[in-house]
Motif scaffolding. Structure first.
Motif, PDB file in Angstrom:
ATOM      1  N   LYS A   1      -2.263  -3.135  -3.651  1.00  0.00           N
ATOM      2  CA  LYS A   1      -1.899  -4.069  -4.707  1.00  0.00           C
ATOM      3  C   LYS A   1      -1.621  -5.421  -4.069  1.00  0.00           C
ATOM      4  CE  LYS A   1       0.325  -0.701  -7.801  1.00  0.00           C
ATOM      5  NZ  LYS A   1       1.594  -0.333  -8.487  1.00  0.00           N
TER       6      LYS A   1
ATOM      7  N   ALA B   1     -12.686  -9.694  -3.176  1.00  0.00           N
ATOM      8  CA  ALA B   1     -12.865  -8.561  -2.275  1.00  0.00           C
ATOM      9  C   ALA B   1     -12.079  -8.812  -0.993  1.00  0.00           C
ATOM     10  CB  ALA B   1     -14.339  -8.350  -1.950  1.00  0.00           C
TER      11      ALA B   1
ATOM     12  N   TYR C   1     -11.721  -3.482  -0.209  1.00  0.00           N
ATOM     13  CA  TYR C   1     -11.209  -3.302  -1.568  1.00  0.00           C
ATOM     14  C   TYR C   1     -11.764  -4.408  -2.457  1.00  0.00           C
ATOM     15  CZ  TYR C   1      -7.787  -0.089   0.458  1.00  0.00           C
ATOM     16  OH  TYR C   1      -7.177   0.952   1.110  1.00  0.00           O
ATOM     17  N   GLN C   2     -11.972  -4.069  -3.729  1.00  0.00           N
ATOM     18  CA  GLN C   2     -12.526  -5.056  -4.661  1.00  0.00           C
ATOM     19  C   GLN C   2     -11.924  -4.870  -6.050  1.00  0.00           C
ATOM     20  OE1 GLN C   2     -16.823  -6.163  -4.522  1.00  0.00           O
ATOM     21  NE2 GLN C   2     -16.878  -5.454  -6.634  1.00  0.00           N
ATOM     22  N   ASP C   3     -11.704  -5.977  -6.738  1.00  0.00           N
ATOM     23  CA  ASP C   3     -11.194  -5.944  -8.110  1.00  0.00           C
ATOM     24  C   ASP C   3     -11.729  -7.173  -8.838  1.00  0.00           C
ATOM     25  OD1 ASP C   3      -9.880  -5.068 -10.322  1.00  0.00           O
ATOM     26  OD2 ASP C   3      -7.854  -5.554  -9.615  1.00  0.00           O
TER      27      ASP C   3
ATOM     28  N   LYS D   1      -5.614  -4.927  -7.829  1.00  0.00           N
ATOM     29  CA  LYS D   1      -5.211  -3.530  -7.709  1.00  0.00           C
ATOM     30  C   LYS D   1      -6.420  -2.637  -7.503  1.00  0.00           C
ATOM     31  CE  LYS D   1      -2.599   0.122 -10.073  1.00  0.00           C
ATOM     32  NZ  LYS D   1      -1.806   0.477 -11.268  1.00  0.00           N
ATOM     33  N   GLU D   2      -6.343  -1.779  -6.499  1.00  0.00           N
ATOM     34  CA  GLU D   2      -7.323  -0.720  -6.273  1.00  0.00           C
ATOM     35  C   GLU D   2      -6.540   0.577  -6.200  1.00  0.00           C
ATOM     36  OE1 GLU D   2     -10.034   1.337  -6.407  1.00  0.00           O
ATOM     37  OE2 GLU D   2     -11.122  -0.398  -5.655  1.00  0.00           O
TER      38      GLU D   2
ATOM     39  N   ARG E   1     -13.908 -12.356  -9.443  1.00  0.00           N
ATOM     40  CA  ARG E   1     -13.942 -11.164  -8.589  1.00  0.00           C
ATOM     41  C   ARG E   1     -13.466 -11.516  -7.180  1.00  0.00           C
ATOM     42  NH1 ARG E   1     -18.809 -10.045  -9.244  1.00  0.00           N
ATOM     43  NH2 ARG E   1     -19.739 -10.870  -7.328  1.00  0.00           N
TER      44      ARG E   1
ATOM     45  N   ASP F   1      -4.094   3.137  -1.268  1.00  0.00           N
ATOM     46  CA  ASP F   1      -4.426   2.217  -2.343  1.00  0.00           C
ATOM     47  C   ASP F   1      -3.997   0.818  -1.922  1.00  0.00           C
ATOM     48  OD1 ASP F   1      -1.680   2.216  -2.492  1.00  0.00           O
ATOM     49  OD2 ASP F   1      -1.552   3.082  -4.488  1.00  0.00           O
TER      50      ASP F   1
ATOM     51  N   ARG G   1      -8.549   4.686  -0.552  1.00  0.00           N
ATOM     52  CA  ARG G   1      -9.677   4.456   0.333  1.00  0.00           C
ATOM     53  C   ARG G   1      -9.316   4.926   1.737  1.00  0.00           C
ATOM     54  NH1 ARG G   1     -13.289   0.560  -1.649  1.00  0.00           N
ATOM     55  NH2 ARG G   1     -13.403   0.808  -3.911  1.00  0.00           N
TER      56      ARG G   1
ATOM     57  N   GLN H   1       0.831  -1.203   0.000  1.00  0.00           N
ATOM     58  CA  GLN H   1       0.000   0.000   0.000  1.00  0.00           C
ATOM     59  C   GLN H   1       0.866   1.254   0.000  1.00  0.00           C
ATOM     60  OE1 GLN H   1      -2.526  -0.493   3.549  1.00  0.00           O
ATOM     61  NE2 GLN H   1      -4.224  -0.494   2.129  1.00  0.00           N
TER      62      GLN H   1
END
Length: 263
Positions: free
Chosen positions: A91, A162, A140-142, A104-105, A160, A89, A109, A64
């Motif tokens: 990763k 989270a 976080y979600q990707d 990755k977000e 997906r 953020d 947040r 982060q």
């Protein structure tokens, strides 16, 4: 009294908003004096290795970039309380089986930390201290989606993940040496407990056969190990302004710096 009311208001916002995360720096063993207040801004790059006991789930290496504001208040001459809030953020390597495997977000947040620090001055050149802090993390979600073809049959895959309900508790002992009246070198051990839930969903559809199916699973991840260490340096640029830089070594190495103004 005004400083105390302001601090309680900040604490109420922190607890009531249920915001999320960042451990950040632990800082030198020195504390604010009773009634004294400090405001700081900082940046911290955090890296950690997480593992789980659930079958079928692999280890996660997450990092982060955290930027934050911290408010500290001296409640006695050797004890201070602090709250920290900012954005981060995230990763995570090798999270997906399709497409780009990196979770990755990029959007920052919110996160929050609340902590308590106490010092014990041995002599003018040597100070010891102890601290404890609790942090709560954002969700976080990707996701990834891909269309594939097998023997002229087209099927769609969606994956997906989270990261939810993440939190940590950290406590340690700090030893500080003052080679100069405006400089403190410090280091110490830290105990930590860090946990996060990871939820995964995979969907497969085959339009030609009007087929669709969704699979879900979840796992509890914990940061590897429970003991680590840290070291840093604090330099008083003026009587009210100080610069701190710190390195931490837990499951992975992390580092950051902050600028603090006291009044």
């Amino acid at each position: 009294m005004k400083k105390l009311i302001f601090t309680l208001a900040v604490l109420a916002i922190f607890i009531g908003s249920n915001v999320a995360f960042a451990a950040g720096q632990f800082g030198s063993p020195e504390t604010m004096e009773a009634g004294q207040m400090a405001v700081g801004i900082g940046y911290f790059h955090s890296s950690a290795q997480y593992s789980t006991d659930e079958e079928g789930w692999s280890e996660i290496e997450a990092s982060q970039n955290q930027s934050y504001v911290q408010i500290s208040v001296g409640i006695t001459d050797d004890t201070e309380i602090y709250v920290r809030a900012g954005g981060a953020d995230i990763k995570a390597k090798a999270a997906f089986d399709i497409g780009n495997s990196e979770f990755k977000e990029g959007a920052e947040r919110p996160f929050g930390t609340i902590g308590l620090k106490r010092k014990l001055e041995i002599n003018p050149s040597f100070v010891m201290g102890a601290f404890a802090q609790y942090s709560r993390y954002s969700d976080y979600q990707d996701e990834r989606a891909e269309t594939m073809t097998y023997e002229d049959i087209v099927f769609n895959v969606n994956e997906r993940y989270a990261i939810v309900n993440a939190q940590d508790i950290q406590a340690g002992i700090t030893m500080g040496l003052k080679p100069h009246e405006r400089m403190t070198l410090y280091a110490g051990p830290v105990w930590y407990w860090s946990r996060a839930y990871v939820e995964g969903t995979a969907s497969v559809s085959v339009p030609a056969y009007d087929y669709a199916e969704t699979y879900s699973a979840s796992a509890t991840y914990r940061e590897k190990n429970t003991m680590g260490g840290f070291a840093g340096m604090k330099i008083a640029l003026t009587d009210a302004l100080a610069l701190e830089a710190e390195v931490q070594l837990k499951s992975k190495a992390s580092a950051g710096a902050s600028l603090v103004y006291s009044f």
